[in-house]
Design an enzyme around this catalytic site. Structure first.
Site: not given
Ligand code: ADP
Length: 492
Positions: A296, A393, A187, A262
């Site tokens: 990161c 961060e 995903k 990570e």
């Molecule tokens: P950033 O703030 O850098 O976008 P995230 O942790 O929100 O970091 O996003 C990293 C990945 O996790 C993306 O693919 C995002 O769509 C996904 N993501 C965000 N929220 C969720 C969730 N509740 N469950 C699973 N994946 C998620």
């Protein structure tokens, strides 16, 4: 839909897909809700990809399970050949793939090309490691038996990836999974699906059996929920924020999944008094301003010894001021746009907070004259640990500079965070180098360099920066189960 201005820039469009890749089939978008993808340099829509529903995710999981049966039995040499083909396709189409990345992510073309090379290096590395998944035999305490250890693929794996390295973060997970004999569902981040969907196409071209790989675009909560609650998926590998990582740990409790996480970082970058100041300036810029500060492992806090403080600042400002901000597709650009407005607001909030707490902006400090998502490279002095930037961060082009006097003081400050991903320092004294490396509570330490990532080395953090390692010989372990076979009765 893919904007024609986008496709017109590519020399070959066959790797640019706007359909999800579900169990080896490309989705029929006429029946699906679609999500817009923007170019962060213009805020214009460049295309759309599907927002899949639960039933599509379940279909992909089923296909991954079915494919797993044959894939785990496929000889390692064969898996290796496919990975190598995928790597060579990345390299062959590097220019187009870099352009796709720059247009959806913003980084300069130079950085995007380097990322494609880096992605290919993971596929090649794991192609080699696939053939070295060795077991063990262990001397038994009983004469009638043998203790035999084999390593088996963990099974169906799900990967959730971020937008900052939209190709490499997939390669690092997908390469290990394919090498180990796992099927994998990816995903990607909603901001950067096109760099991810490329992998569906190159997998097809390289002859990866259908179902071994799916690329699923859509709502994070829907897809993350299906991944976490599935009994078929044995492991989730996630790269992203600590907040979402914690949520995935909670969500995966009911199905007891293996997790590789990570997560965020807040890297200290320390310049000791005996360091080469010119080298430290170059290293700090590499570590801080790559990807507009959106990595990161970016230097988040720069600590400079009082003795060399003025000289370091003078040289650092001169070099940072020369960095060129602009659209990543333009020639000579060092710093592209940030991913979106929210990313800019976070940096602005940290700068405002720091100014209120005694910080002084020496360079930049505000949005760039180009407007939209562009932010000026910023240097702020007088930083201290009461400021947000010392605890959160930053993920943006802000260099806060802290002054220190002693080794003991700077180690205490460097470790004063819940993060533990990367740390850097510049020094020449060998005793100091060893002491500081040992004392820093981080998974990765760069000594006299601001750039440490490579497929051969284990990437990962401690504390709230994550669990597990990616890349290197250790990276494959996360995709393998240990099986112990006790063979008794051999004396009969
Ligand atoms: P950033 O703030 O850098 O976008 P995230 O942790 O929100 O970091 O996003 C990293 C990945 O996790 C993306 O693919 C995002 O769509 C996904 N993501 C965000 N929220 C969720 C969730 N509740 N469950 C699973 N994946 C998620």
């Amino acid at each position: 839909m893919i904007n024609t201005n986008f496709t017109a820039q590519l020399s070959n469009t066959h790797l640019l897909k706007n359909q999800a890749y579900i169990g080896g089939e490309w989705s029929d978008n006429k029946k699906l809700a679609m999500m817009n993808v923007l170019n962060p340099a213009t805020n214009k829509v460049i295309g759309q990809v599907p927002s899949l529903e639960k039933k599509h995710i379940q279909k992909a999981i089923k296909a991954a399970k079915a494919a797993q049966v044959g894939w785990r039995k496929t000889p390692a040499t064969q898996r290796s050949i496919i990975l190598r083909k995928m790597a060579s396709l990345l390299i062959k189409h590097k220019q187009d793939l870099a352009l796709i990345m720059t247009i959806e992510q913003g980084k300069s073309l130079l950085e995007a090309e380097a990322e494609i090379t880096y992605s290919a290096s993971f596929l090649n590395w794991f192609a080699e490691e696939a053939r070295r998944i060795y077991g063990d035999t262990i001397p038994s305490p009983l004469a009638d038996r043998k203790i035999i250890i084999t390593k088996e693929p963990i099974g169906v794996v799900a990967a959730i990836t971020p937008w900052n390295f939209p190709s490499a973060m997939i390669a690092r997970k997908l390469g290990a999974a394919i090498a180990a004999g796992c099927s994998i569902l990816v995903k990607p981040a909603p901001q950067t699906p096109f760099s991810a969907l490329v992998y569906g196409k190159i997998a097809e071209l390289a002859g990866l059996p259908k179902g071994v790989l799916s690329i699923l675009t859509g709502d994070a909560i829907t897809i993350g929920g299906e991944f976490s609650s599935s009994n078929i998926i044995r492991k989730i590998s996630f790269t992203g924020s600590t907040e979402v990582g914690k949520l995935l740990i909670k969500q995966s409790a009911s199905t007891v999944k293996r997790l590789s996480l990570e997560l965020g970082g807040n890297a200290p970058f320390i310049v000791f008094s005996d360091a080469s100041i010119d080298d430290a300036v170059i290293g700090a810029i590499q570590s801080k301003y790559r990807n507009s500060g959106q990595t990161c492992v970016c230097a988040n806090r720069i600590y400079v010894h009082a003795k060399i403080y003025d000289e370091f600042i003078k040289k650092y400002i001169k070099k940072v001021a020369a960095l060129k901000v602009g659209n990543g597709t333009d020639k000579g650009v060092d710093i592209g746009p940030m991913i979106d407005e929210a990313a800019i607001l976070k940096v602005e909030n940290q700068i405002n907070d720091a100014i209120q707490k005694g910080g002084e902006v020496l360079l930049g400090g505000s949005r760039h004259e180009l407007g939209l998502n562009f932010f000026s490279p910023t240097i702020l002095t007088g930083a201290n640990h009461s400021m947000l930037l010392a605890n959160e961060e930053t993920f943006g082009p802000l260099s806060p500079i802290f002054k220190f006097e002693t080794e003991e003081e700077v180690i205490k400050l460097a470790n004063d965070t819940n993060f533990g991903l990367a740390a850097y320092f510049y020094a020449r004294d060998v005793g100091l180098i060893w002491r500081v490396s040992e004392a820093l509570e981080y998974g990765m330490i760069g000594v006299n360099t601001g750039s440490i990532s490579t497929a051969e080395a284990p990437f990962g953090g401690i504390k709230q920066s994550g669990i597990g390692r990616e890349g290197s010989k250790y990276g494959l372990d996360d995709y393998l189960e240990i099986k112990y076979m006790c063979l008794a009765g051999i004396d009969q």
